[in-house]
Design a protein around this motif. Sequence first.
Motif, short mmCIF file in Angstrom:
data_model
loop_
_atom_site.label_atom_id
_atom_site.label_comp_id
_atom_site.label_asym_id
_atom_site.label_seq_id
_atom_site.Cartn_x
_atom_site.Cartn_y
_atom_site.Cartn_z
N GLY A 105 0.79 -1.02 0.08
CA GLY A 105 0.02 -0.02 0.02
C GLY A 105 0.91 1.34 -0.11
O GLY A 105 2.31 0.99 0.03
N ALA A 106 0.30 2.52 -0.19
CA ALA A 106 0.88 3.60 -0.30
C ALA A 106 1.42 4.01 1.08
O ALA A 106 2.43 4.99 1.20
N GLY A 107 1.09 3.52 2.31
CA GLY A 107 1.79 3.91 3.41
C GLY A 107 0.65 5.00 4.22
O GLY A 107 0.03 5.61 3.61
N GLN B 37 11.59 2.52 -3.90
CA GLN B 37 10.46 3.38 -3.39
C GLN B 37 10.83 4.85 -3.85
O GLN B 37 11.69 5.48 -3.20
N ILE B 38 10.18 5.30 -4.87
CA ILE B 38 10.39 6.80 -5.40
C ILE B 38 9.66 7.60 -4.41
O ILE B 38 8.70 7.16 -3.86
N LEU B 39 10.46 8.79 -4.09
CA LEU B 39 9.88 9.84 -2.97
C LEU B 39 8.47 9.90 -3.17
O LEU B 39 7.89 10.34 -4.45
N GLY B 40 7.69 9.76 -2.03
CA GLY B 40 6.15 10.09 -2.29
C GLY B 40 5.40 9.02 -2.79
O GLY B 40 4.17 9.13 -2.97
N GLN B 41 6.01 8.02 -3.40
CA GLN B 41 5.22 6.89 -4.12
C GLN B 41 5.26 5.51 -3.27
O GLN B 41 6.02 5.34 -2.04
N LYS B 42 4.61 4.45 -3.46
CA LYS B 42 4.46 3.24 -2.96
C LYS B 42 5.93 2.50 -3.22
O LYS B 42 6.57 2.81 -4.32
N LEU B 84 17.27 10.24 -14.28
CA LEU B 84 16.98 10.97 -13.11
C LEU B 84 15.68 10.31 -12.43
O LEU B 84 15.74 10.27 -11.38
N GLU B 85 14.79 9.41 -13.41
CA GLU B 85 13.84 8.76 -12.73
C GLU B 85 14.18 7.70 -12.02
O GLU B 85 13.16 6.99 -11.32
N ASP B 86 15.42 7.35 -11.85
CA ASP B 86 15.91 6.25 -11.08
C ASP B 86 16.21 6.62 -9.71
O ASP B 86 16.34 5.88 -8.86
N GLY B 107 17.96 0.18 3.15
CA GLY B 107 17.73 0.78 2.11
C GLY B 107 19.01 1.59 1.87
O GLY B 107 19.80 2.19 2.56
N THR B 108 19.06 1.90 0.43
CA THR B 108 19.98 2.92 -0.17
C THR B 108 19.24 3.88 -1.00
O THR B 108 18.63 3.48 -1.93
N ARG B 109 19.66 5.02 -0.46
CA ARG B 109 19.06 6.25 -1.25
C ARG B 109 19.79 6.71 -2.49
O ARG B 109 20.92 6.92 -2.17
N LEU B 110 19.24 6.60 -3.65
CA LEU B 110 20.13 6.84 -4.75
C LEU B 110 19.47 8.16 -5.40
O LEU B 110 18.35 8.46 -5.59
N THR B 111 20.50 9.08 -5.53
CA THR B 111 20.22 10.49 -5.95
C THR B 111 20.96 10.58 -7.48
O THR B 111 22.08 10.60 -7.47
N VAL B 112 20.30 10.77 -8.42
CA VAL B 112 20.61 10.97 -9.60
C VAL B 112 20.67 12.61 -10.30
O VAL B 112 19.57 12.85 -9.86
N VAL B 113 21.84 13.03 -10.46
CA VAL B 113 21.69 14.47 -10.83
C VAL B 113 22.12 14.64 -12.28
O VAL B 113 22.86 13.75 -13.05
#
Lengths: 114, 113
Positions: A105-107, B37-42, B84-86, B107-113
Amino acid sequence: AQSVTQPDIHITVSEGASLELRCNYSYGATPYLFWYVQSPGQGLQLLLKYFSGDTLVQGIKGFEAEFKRSQSSFNLRKPSVHWSDAAEYFCAVGPPEYGNKLVFGAGTILRVKS
Amino acid sequence: EPEVTQTPSHQVTQMGQEVILRCVPISNHLYFYWYRQILGQKVEFLVSFYNNEISEKSEIFDDQFSVERPDGSNFTLKIRSTKLEDSAMYFCASQTKKNTEAFFGQGTRLTVV
């Protein structure tokens, strides 16, 4: 396709109050059901799981969840919330015939006010 | 208590570069997974791995992605040419056998710039 709905994006409760986080799933049979918690900067920690049997399952940190087949729900409850429970909570479904992957789920973000 | 370990915790990379995200699953586990998990998504399933081969992959897991278990302890996710979308949090998970609970790394936070 299977899906999981957590209708509440944010919930705020007072410390000591009871808590219920909702989870509904869409699936043709009884899936495996899970609740995970994620504290800031942490990974996903398993709170509890349901595979079969007793529909009320106990988990860690005083949490419990009840599977209701008729409502396709698996709501998470805690009778008295502590400030340390503030975190994001994820419901997940693991349909057996879809292999072992989880559908999340979305959390729900839980805030606890003192 | 045994745990799934992921390194690094945060990685910043330039678009087009290759990245390798590393995971050490719990030692007696046989099934391995990557989620993101993309920020703000599932949290989304990417791939599962068993018996040294991919057992299932999502439509997200295209030719830019690959997984490997090179030495019997590490489990890696490679992104060949990052976009970028990765940018996302990538989670590794493992489980002992089919239809049991999965244990996740931090988790590993990957930031593509």
